[in-house]
Design an enzyme around this catalytic site. Sequence first.
Site, short mmCIF file in Angstrom:
data_model
loop_
_atom_site.label_atom_id
_atom_site.label_comp_id
_atom_site.label_asym_id
_atom_site.label_seq_id
_atom_site.Cartn_x
_atom_site.Cartn_y
_atom_site.Cartn_z
N GLU A 26 24.26 -41.21 5.98
CA GLU A 26 22.89 -40.68 5.98
C GLU A 26 22.23 -40.99 7.30
O GLU A 26 22.26 -42.13 7.77
CB GLU A 26 22.02 -41.30 4.86
CG GLU A 26 22.31 -40.78 3.49
CD GLU A 26 21.39 -41.39 2.42
OE1 GLU A 26 20.22 -41.71 2.71
OE2 GLU A 26 21.88 -41.55 1.29
N GLU A 69 23.29 -47.70 -1.18
CA GLU A 69 22.22 -48.60 -0.73
C GLU A 69 21.89 -49.69 -1.74
O GLU A 69 20.78 -49.71 -2.32
CB GLU A 69 20.97 -47.80 -0.37
CG GLU A 69 21.21 -46.79 0.74
CD GLU A 69 19.93 -46.18 1.31
OE1 GLU A 69 18.86 -46.40 0.73
OE2 GLU A 69 20.03 -45.49 2.34
C1 FCB Z 1 17.72 -43.24 1.63
C2 FCB Z 1 18.18 -42.71 0.29
C3 FCB Z 1 18.01 -41.22 0.12
C4 FCB Z 1 16.72 -40.74 0.72
C5 FCB Z 1 16.61 -41.20 2.15
C6 FCB Z 1 15.39 -40.69 2.87
O1 FCB Z 1 17.31 -44.55 1.50
O2 FCB Z 1 19.53 -43.03 0.10
O3 FCB Z 1 18.10 -40.93 -1.25
O4 FCB Z 1 15.66 -41.19 -0.03
O5 FCB Z 1 16.62 -42.60 2.19
#
Ligand code: FCB
Length: 446
Positions: A353, A168
């Site tokens: 994610e 990210e």
């Molecule tokens: C993302 C992050 C992870 C966690 C999730 C909820 O932005 O990569 O570490 O904080 O959100």
Amino acid sequence: MSNVLPIRADFPPGFQFGTATSAYQIEGQDFGGAGDSHWDALARRKGAIQDGSSGAVACDHYHRFGEDLDLAAPFDAYRFSVNWSRVLPDGRGPANPAALDFYDRLTDAILERGLKPNLTLYHWDIPQALSELGGWRNRDVAKWFGDFTEVIIGQIGDRMTAVSTINEPFCVAWVSHMEGAHAPGMKDVKATAHAMHNVLLAHGEAMRRLRAMGQKNLGIVLNFEAVQAFTNSQADLSAAVTRDAVINRWFIEAITKGRYPDEALIGFEPLMPENWQADMELIQAPLDWLGVNYYTICRPAAAPDLPWPAMTLEAGPLEKTAMGWEVFPQGLKETLKRLRTDYTGDLPLYVTENGAAFDANVENGRVSDPQRTKFIDQHMRAVLAEIKEGGNIKGFYYWSLLDNFEWSYGYEQRFGLVHVEYDSQKRTPKDSYHHLVHAVGRSKSD
Ligand code: FCB
């Protein structure tokens, strides 16, 4: 147990299911000779972390990784990160032997459970010593990160199935230097402009080093949000275009097309590092796969009295998670489709994610979290819909395996499939965990 989620057979053969974690959020910075990271420094700042906590102990994964990996074992893959400030406590110079040994043992423990290791090199834990030299604002970060990459890949690279450089970049640069919500907690547009570029430069440099070392299956993990103007006014619509350029287009456009979107450059151009254009070739290094993190939708509203980007983000009407994030699975489908049609074509994409925080306590040894199961169901179906239309989606990782240190929210936000009681460090798989294992877990014979 009946199936409440799509099952493995609904996905193409070889589709990878996994869970994800990151080092600082689970390991425990107090253990094994880790150095200070910029999150430790931010945590010492009063009020920076909502519950006043830090990653000092976190889930004590440093000592309990065996038990944690047993919980990850029913899936195919495990996404984890290495902590830069553990490996190189001063950011540069000699490596910490205890850290190299730890990641060695961790890697073997992942493999012993039949899991495919998907390594993230940087998930936000830059050593404080480097942060004090300017961190992501300093162009030298590309070299520092490249050197770190060589050290850790030299140790465990031979056993990794996939490697991504940076998690990210938007959060590394914008959330940390513009919004001040993440370490180092700055609100400075020039610092942001530099970080927005340097994070990509560091990615490009790490790719170069990884290729030179012969490392295979390389990617980067970007986060995307659905963007919808708060109202249909011209001003809000234009705020939405800016927000989209900054969060959704900046990084992928640089990597796949070698340029930054004009709608974001408007704010950054006069502040960009000198001669940034010359770095675009390195930044455009071809990827083997792209990681997509997706959680929610944002609703920009124009705020002409504020400095650029002159907007606020407003709450919308949809159901919200404990973070206050709106649940909008359609946005995942649209994100994946847009990537395919505008940027990545047939490149393999992994949802690296996706997940949600909801409160739920342990009652009689059980954690009932039907909202999380529903959230997973909706987002798995969004992935299936895009696959049906031709999307080359190769995997889905739930964030996160465990409840953990949720950055500036501390331990109050719980994303885990597994509940962690932090005083006793007791792990309790939630109902959603059992549902997900039942739907897509490997059978004993796999
Ligand atoms: C993302 C992050 C992870 C966690 C999730 C909820 O932005 O990569 O570490 O904080 O959100």
